[in-house]
Design an enzyme around this catalytic site. Sequence first.
Site, PDB file in Angstrom:
ATOM      1  N   GLU A   1       0.390  -1.505  -0.092  1.00 58.57           N
ATOM      2  CA  GLU A   1       0.128   0.321   0.153  1.00 58.57           C
ATOM      3  C   GLU A   1       0.463   1.330   0.453  1.00 58.57           C
ATOM      4  OE1 GLU A   1      -2.005  -2.720   2.771  1.00 58.57           O
ATOM      5  OE2 GLU A   1      -0.185  -2.620   1.890  1.00 58.57           O
TER       6      GLU A   1
ATOM      7  N   CYS B   1      -2.444  -2.316   7.150  1.00 56.30           N
ATOM      8  CA  CYS B   1      -2.498  -2.329   8.549  1.00 56.30           C
ATOM      9  C   CYS B   1      -2.597  -1.494   9.077  1.00 56.30           C
ATOM     10  CB  CYS B   1      -0.810  -2.928   8.660  1.00 56.30           C
ATOM     11  SG  CYS B   1       0.229  -1.731   8.459  1.00 56.30           S
TER      12      CYS B   1
ATOM     13  N   CYS C   1      -0.794   1.414   7.046  1.00 56.02           N
ATOM     14  CA  CYS C   1      -0.898   1.704   5.897  1.00 56.02           C
ATOM     15  C   CYS C   1      -2.414   2.597   5.589  1.00 56.02           C
ATOM     16  CB  CYS C   1      -0.524   0.816   4.843  1.00 56.02           C
ATOM     17  SG  CYS C   1       0.065  -0.350   4.886  1.00 56.02           S
TER      18      CYS C   1
END
Length: 157
Positions: free
Chosen positions: A68, A96, A99
């Site tokens: 990402e 996560c 990100c």
Amino acid sequence: MRGPLIYIKDLIAELDDTYFMRKAYEQAQIAFELGEVPVGAVIVSKQQIIARSHNLTERLNDVTAHAEMQAITSAANFLGGKYLKNCTLYVSLEPCQMCAGALYWSQISKVVFAAEDHKRGYRAFGASLHPKTQVVYGILQEECSSLLKEFFKEKRK
């Protein structure tokens, strides 16, 4: 003259969330082949892929080199600005919290992820995306989950 118009309309209709998630899955397969955690991402603007990426944390020896993060940087460079309004991120695994923070600040319009990450995903930590960001998940979940399971099974051998 009418034939090509119908064809173009049908072609555009095929460029849906599943189509673009398959492109993210292809990036995850590349990561798998490189020995990286198999997460892939693409960012789309106006039905065009403007960024493709996969995890590079091992290759770059950088814990922030998630798919990402790589995609956000690439898309911002392509657009010539830091905001990804009117863009969609397709990613094979739930982002996560790191990100999610970057996606929040990018003001991306839509995030589509395949597999949920109940242990490390942004939602498990109470993180959130930008209030205007639309979230869709579960598209190609089985394929993306299977690839991740296969990767970690191989690592445990």
